[in-house]
Design an enzyme around this catalytic site. Structure first.
Site, PDB file in Angstrom:
ATOM      1  N   SER A 115       8.570   8.117  -3.492  1.00  0.00           N
ATOM      2  CA  SER A 115       8.236   7.288  -2.334  1.00  0.00           C
ATOM      3  C   SER A 115       7.369   6.090  -2.699  1.00  0.00           C
ATOM      4  O   SER A 115       7.540   5.004  -2.135  1.00  0.00           O
ATOM      5  CB  SER A 115       7.520   8.136  -1.273  1.00  0.00           C
ATOM      6  OG  SER A 115       8.313   9.232  -0.893  1.00  0.00           O
TER       7      SER A 115
ATOM      8  N   HIS B 211       2.189   6.039  -0.678  1.00  0.00           N
ATOM      9  CA  HIS B 211       3.019   5.008  -0.063  1.00  0.00           C
ATOM     10  C   HIS B 211       2.317   3.661  -0.060  1.00  0.00           C
ATOM     11  O   HIS B 211       2.893   2.631  -0.421  1.00  0.00           O
ATOM     12  CB  HIS B 211       3.377   5.423   1.369  1.00  0.00           C
ATOM     13  CG  HIS B 211       4.265   6.616   1.429  1.00  0.00           C
ATOM     14  ND1 HIS B 211       4.694   7.173   2.620  1.00  0.00           N
ATOM     15  CD2 HIS B 211       4.825   7.378   0.448  1.00  0.00           C
ATOM     16  CE1 HIS B 211       5.474   8.214   2.372  1.00  0.00           C
ATOM     17  NE2 HIS B 211       5.554   8.364   1.064  1.00  0.00           N
TER      18      HIS B 211
END
Length: 287
Positions: free
Chosen positions: A192, A238
């Site tokens: 991610s 993230h």
């Protein structure tokens, strides 16, 4: 004896091929006008050219480049390679764990996952290898779909080397962000951070091209909302990947035209160097 071609003047010897002196020919290259046998000629837009002139012409033609300075190629290679490595790692951990759903139970997963205490103890590879691990089939499916969608647009625009530079810098950026600010005993894994870095790179590329960034901002905003809302998602990973990916992409797309390759390489190297320094400082704090 050598048969004369139709229309050749009788009583005159034919010249020999410039590349094959043992062959008489009544043909010539329309570019250099040297006599050439049929084997040494290639069809051109006007008449026939010898293989030497064809090769010379190909070398003199400039390949189109993108706004990043990369030679344009629509063929996607790096994106598929990254997807293949991620899928292979998932399959391997699933086989070792004896479960597709609980593949994180394998010893290999435990040895490669981002565990801050392990990194502080000298297992630095976890900052990178964790980016190729995923918790279950849904996790890897979502990340690989996002990687494909982003990669099919960014890889041709950035070129394979620059694209990989952004990807791995973002991957490391996500891992270092977790290492700096996350729980020291919480395992983290997934691509991610790298995917969010590609989102940031896409936004920067759209701004550089003066295109509407609305769709990219919408996708980033939606994913950040999901990251904030759902439990078990590494928001730090993230955000770290997003910020690093955007900064590295900016260094690539806004590099001065003069010595552009050097500036772009410097931007990528500087990002890696800064992340390594931050990780070393954090290790000193945890030691």
């Amino acid at each position: 004896m050598t048969d004369l071609p139709p229309g050749a003047p009788i009583g005159h010897e034919l010249p020999t091929c410039a590349r094959h002196p043992d062959r008489a020919t009544g043909l010539r290259c329309t570019r250099c006008e040297r006599p050439m046998c049929p084997e040494c000629l290639r069809e051109a837009s006007v008449g026939y050219q010898c293989v030497d002139c064809v090769s010379s012409g190909q070398r003199s033609v400039r390949r189109p480049v993108t706004f990043t300075g990369a030679a344009y190629s629509p063929t996607i290679v790096a994106t598929y390679a990254l997807i293949a490595v991620n899928v292979a790692m998932f399959a391997l951990t699933a086989v070792l764990a004896g479960s597709v759903v609980d593949n994180q139970r394998s010893d290999l997963f435990a040895d490669l996952v981002l565990w801050p205490y392990g990194v502080a103890d000298g297992e630095w590879w976890r900052l990178v290898t964790s980016g190729f691990l995923h918790f279950g089939p849904a996790h890897i499916a979502l990340n690989m779909i996002a990687l494909y969608v982003l990669g099919r647009d960014l890889e041709p625009a950035f070129g394979k080397v620059r694209f990989l530079g952004v990807y791995f810098a973002s991957l490391l950026g996500g891992g270092v962000a977790v290492y700096l600010f996350g729980g020291v005993n919480t395992p983290v894994a997934g691509a991610s951070g790298a995917v969010y870095g590609l989102m940031g790179a896409l936004l920067v590329a759209l701004l550089r091209r003066r295109l509407n960034p609305g769709s990219a901002l919408g996708v980033i905003g939606l994913n950040l909302v999901i990251s904030f809302s759902l439990p078990g998602i590494s928001l730090l990973g993230h955000l770290g990947g997003l910020v690093v990916g955007a900064l590295v992409a900016a260094g690539i797309v806004y590099a001065p035209a003069a010595n552009r390759n050097a500036w772009q390489s410097g931007a990528v190297v500087a990002a890696f160097a800064l992340l390594v320094v931050l990780a070393v400082v954090r290790t000193g704090q945890l030691a």
